[in-house]
Design an enzyme around this catalytic site. Structure first.
Site, short mmCIF file in Angstrom:
data_model
loop_
_atom_site.label_atom_id
_atom_site.label_comp_id
_atom_site.label_asym_id
_atom_site.label_seq_id
_atom_site.Cartn_x
_atom_site.Cartn_y
_atom_site.Cartn_z
N THR A 149 123.81 95.42 -81.14
CA THR A 149 125.24 94.56 -80.98
C THR A 149 125.48 93.58 -82.02
OG1 THR A 149 126.36 93.20 -79.51
CG2 THR A 149 123.89 93.22 -79.22
N ASP A 150 126.40 92.82 -82.37
CA ASP A 150 126.71 91.90 -83.39
C ASP A 150 126.36 90.54 -82.56
OD1 ASP A 150 128.74 91.58 -81.58
OD2 ASP A 150 130.26 91.45 -83.07
N GLU A 151 126.06 90.74 -81.23
CA GLU A 151 125.73 89.54 -80.55
C GLU A 151 124.32 88.81 -80.91
OE1 GLU A 151 126.81 89.10 -76.34
OE2 GLU A 151 128.66 90.36 -76.67
N TYR B 296 121.61 88.70 -72.33
CA TYR B 296 122.03 89.98 -72.72
C TYR B 296 121.67 90.06 -74.50
CZ TYR B 296 124.76 93.64 -75.08
OH TYR B 296 124.96 94.69 -76.01
N LYS C 146 118.80 92.10 -76.47
CA LYS C 146 118.87 93.09 -77.51
C LYS C 146 118.37 92.72 -78.96
CE LYS C 146 121.27 96.21 -77.31
NZ LYS C 146 121.23 97.76 -77.30
P1 NAD Z 1 127.49 100.80 -70.58
O1 NAD Z 1 126.66 99.63 -69.70
O2 NAD Z 1 128.65 101.21 -70.37
O3 NAD Z 1 126.35 102.02 -70.34
C1 NAD Z 1 124.70 101.93 -70.27
C2 NAD Z 1 124.18 103.18 -70.05
O4 NAD Z 1 122.94 103.22 -69.88
C3 NAD Z 1 124.57 103.63 -68.45
O5 NAD Z 1 125.14 105.00 -68.42
C4 NAD Z 1 123.41 103.39 -67.56
O6 NAD Z 1 123.40 104.20 -66.57
C5 NAD Z 1 122.48 103.54 -68.58
N1 NAD Z 1 121.24 102.85 -68.28
C6 NAD Z 1 120.92 101.61 -67.99
N2 NAD Z 1 119.72 101.41 -67.89
C7 NAD Z 1 119.09 102.42 -67.98
C8 NAD Z 1 117.54 102.92 -68.01
N3 NAD Z 1 116.69 101.81 -67.68
N4 NAD Z 1 117.16 104.06 -68.20
C9 NAD Z 1 118.36 105.17 -68.44
N5 NAD Z 1 119.34 104.69 -68.55
C10 NAD Z 1 119.87 103.67 -68.42
O7 NAD Z 1 126.97 100.05 -72.15
P2 NAD Z 1 128.00 100.56 -73.20
O8 NAD Z 1 128.90 99.40 -73.51
O9 NAD Z 1 128.34 101.80 -73.37
O10 NAD Z 1 126.91 100.09 -74.47
C11 NAD Z 1 125.89 101.31 -75.04
C12 NAD Z 1 125.12 100.63 -75.94
O11 NAD Z 1 125.88 100.05 -77.14
C13 NAD Z 1 124.24 99.40 -75.60
O12 NAD Z 1 122.78 99.47 -75.99
C14 NAD Z 1 124.92 97.99 -75.86
O13 NAD Z 1 124.17 97.04 -76.10
C15 NAD Z 1 125.62 98.67 -77.27
N6 NAD Z 1 126.98 98.07 -77.77
C16 NAD Z 1 127.77 98.01 -76.83
C17 NAD Z 1 129.04 97.44 -77.44
C18 NAD Z 1 130.25 97.26 -76.48
O14 NAD Z 1 131.46 96.73 -77.07
N7 NAD Z 1 130.31 97.77 -75.22
C19 NAD Z 1 129.07 97.02 -78.47
C20 NAD Z 1 128.03 96.91 -79.45
C21 NAD Z 1 126.81 97.75 -78.95
O1 DAU Z 2 130.14 92.09 -79.43
C1 DAU Z 2 129.44 93.40 -78.94
C2 DAU Z 2 129.47 93.09 -77.32
O2 DAU Z 2 130.86 93.02 -76.59
C3 DAU Z 2 128.38 94.01 -76.65
O3 DAU Z 2 127.25 94.10 -77.28
C4 DAU Z 2 128.41 93.90 -75.22
O4 DAU Z 2 127.79 94.90 -74.69
C5 DAU Z 2 129.88 94.06 -74.74
O5 DAU Z 2 130.03 93.75 -73.36
C6 DAU Z 2 130.88 93.05 -75.35
O6 DAU Z 2 130.30 91.46 -75.12
P1 DAU Z 2 131.47 90.55 -74.88
O7 DAU Z 2 130.92 89.48 -73.90
O8 DAU Z 2 132.11 90.09 -76.02
O9 DAU Z 2 132.70 91.45 -74.04
P2 DAU Z 2 133.39 91.04 -72.61
O10 DAU Z 2 134.37 92.19 -72.63
O11 DAU Z 2 132.67 90.73 -71.36
O12 DAU Z 2 134.23 89.81 -73.16
C7 DAU Z 2 135.10 89.68 -74.11
C8 DAU Z 2 135.81 88.39 -74.48
O13 DAU Z 2 136.58 88.19 -73.34
C9 DAU Z 2 134.58 87.31 -74.17
O14 DAU Z 2 134.88 86.38 -75.01
C10 DAU Z 2 134.85 86.85 -72.91
C11 DAU Z 2 136.44 87.04 -72.43
N1 DAU Z 2 136.45 87.46 -71.13
C12 DAU Z 2 135.69 88.60 -70.58
C13 DAU Z 2 136.29 88.97 -69.27
C14 DAU Z 2 135.38 90.14 -68.51
C15 DAU Z 2 137.39 86.81 -70.29
O15 DAU Z 2 138.18 86.04 -70.73
N2 DAU Z 2 137.67 87.06 -69.02
C16 DAU Z 2 136.91 88.16 -68.37
O16 DAU Z 2 137.46 88.53 -66.96
#
Ligand code: NAD
Ligand code: DAU
Length: 376
Positions: free
Chosen positions: A144-146, A170, A174
């Site tokens: 992630t970019d975080e 988180y 990561k």
């Molecule tokens: P998600 O939370 O939707 O899915 C995570 C999956 O991992 C689920 O299916 C869960 O059951 C599985 N999991 C969790 N713990 C586990 C374990 N111990 N063993 C096996 N499986 C396990 O997550 P996502 O949003 O699809 O993100 C996937 C990956 O991409 C993560 O590594 C996250 O850090 C990264 N990522 C997410 C975003 C985003 O915006 N969602 C952006 C950048 C990177």
């Molecule tokens: O940047 C990549 C990341 O993006 C991933 O690594 C994470 O897995 C993914 O969850 C996401 O993180 P964020 O914290 O940016 O996503 P989230 O959807 O939780 O929140 C997006 C923005 O919206 C953040 O500034 C918080 C805000 N927010 C979020 C929720 C859930 C609100 O204002 N209200 C809300 O109820």
């Protein structure tokens, strides 16, 4: 699946972790639709993993599902020996920042210990490979970019060289996992690559994250909880574009390299919610909650909330020729149409423990905002 494949055999599988989650399931569906060969999906099925996402490929002979934990060293080693994957694509993680604030333990366990366990198994497996099988093997770590922390309004976007400065449990977990991958490349020669991606959105995203949460709440006429002043900026990428980027890196990325992935769509949270409400007004004209923007409620901010993320994806674009195909406007419309067309999916994932999460995360926030408002 046969256990006598070699990497030179185009039918060697890939091992995906976390393939039942949001990005993972989109990746599995894209991979199989593109006919890229067999895939084994290892997923623990936490609250975020949903087999329903993959119902359409359950009977596909190229697809195998294993329910299990990436922290289970014996299981992970056995899967590698049995399936002899040509690559590991590692998505499995605890992924929600708010949950990491309320309960960081699971994040350290899965994101750090789990990645460590996988790396060790991959290292042993890689050590047993020879010839083309060995040459072709890759470990792709999806991050992630975080990990780069937060940006001020005028700061340049994150580059691959930007120093790590994670701010949430988180992000810290990561970042730790990225460092482990880097060390396994450097010390043990594991042929791994890392991608650091910005915020994804699209089908199958669990409604704890901003966009699907706002959609699910708006359709029910519930408050749309915007944290703080809503001026935090995220760089949005349509999930299928992310999946295409991952396939590109897997096929052509250089071992040991990091690639930033982003859509060049910086939007404040309030802009995102405003656009979404306008789209809802248009696509659900019969809704009694129109105009949906009136549902917006400013609530207490997230502790340690990162103000701005932005990705500079020029390395991936110039080196590997990847480009995001979806604009934020087309992607958001597609996403909303998907949620409107999949009401049963939303219903299933928002019943039960989801309601508990909403109470836990939002009740105190909303109450604090009311107190702050009345003190003004
Ligand atoms: P998600 O939370 O939707 O899915 C995570 C999956 O991992 C689920 O299916 C869960 O059951 C599985 N999991 C969790 N713990 C586990 C374990 N111990 N063993 C096996 N499986 C396990 O997550 P996502 O949003 O699809 O993100 C996937 C990956 O991409 C993560 O590594 C996250 O850090 C990264 N990522 C997410 C975003 C985003 O915006 N969602 C952006 C950048 C990177
Ligand atoms: O940047 C990549 C990341 O993006 C991933 O690594 C994470 O897995 C993914 O969850 C996401 O993180 P964020 O914290 O940016 O996503 P989230 O959807 O939780 O929140 C997006 C923005 O919206 C953040 O500034 C918080 C805000 N927010 C979020 C929720 C859930 C609100 O204002 N209200 C809300 O109820």
């Amino acid at each position: 699946m046969s256990s006598h494949r070699t990497t030179s055999d185009r039918r060697a599988p890939i091992l995906v972790t976390g393939g039942a989650g949001f990005i993972g399931s989109n990746f599995v569906l894209e991979w199989l639709a593109a006919g890229k060969g067999p895939l084994v999906n290892l997923d623990k099925l936490t609250y975020a993993g949903n087999p329903e996402n993959l119902a359409s490929v359950e009977a596909n002979s190229d697809y195998a599902f294993v329910q299990g934990d990436i922290c289970d060293a014996a299981l992970v080693a056995r899967l590698m020996e049995e399936h002899r994957p040509r690559a590991v694509v590692h998505f499995a993680a605890e992924s929600h920042v708010d949950r990491s604030i309320l309960g960081p333990e699971a994040f350290l366990r899965t994101n750090i210990d789990g990645t460590f366990t996988l790396l060790q198994a991959a290292r042993t497996y890689y050590g047993s490979l020879e010839g083309e099988e060995r040459e072709g093997f890759r470990f792709l770590h999806v991050s992630t970019d975080e990990v780069y922390g937060t940006l001020a309004p005028e700061d340049p976007a994150f580059r691959e060289e930007t120093p790590y400065a994670p701010n949430s449990p988180y992000a810290a977990s990561k970042a730790a996992s990225d460092h482990l991958v880097r060390a396994w490349v450097h010390t043990y020669g594991l042929p791994a690559m890392i991608t650091n991606c910005s915020n994804n959105y699209g089908p199958y995203q669990f409604p704890e994250k901003l966009i699907p949460l706002m959609i699910a709440h708006a359709l029910k006429g519930k408050n749309l909880p915007v944290y703080g002043d809503g001026q935090q900026v995220r760089d949005w990428l349509y999930v299928v574009d992310h999946c295409r980027a991952l396939m590109t890196v897997l096929e052509r990325g250089r071992v040991g390299e990091t690639y930033n992935v982003g859509g060049g769509n910086q939007r404040s949270n309030l802009e995102v919610v405003t656009t979404l409400c306008g789209l809802l007004d248009e696509l659900v004209p019969e809704s009694r909650f129109r105009p949906h923007f009136e549902l917006v409620k400013f609530v207490e901010d997230r502790p340690g909330h990162d103000r701005r993320y932005a990705i500079d994806a020029r390395k991936l674009e110039s080196e590997l020729g990847w480009r995001a195909q979806e604009s934020f406007e087309t992607g958001l419309r597609k996403t909303l149409e998907w949620y409107l067309g999949n009401a049963a999916w939303v219903e299933h994932v928002t019943s039960g423990s989801y309601q508990h999460w909403v109470k836990q995360n939002y009740d105190a926030r909303t109450a604090a905002a009311v107190v702050a408002e009345s003190a003004r």
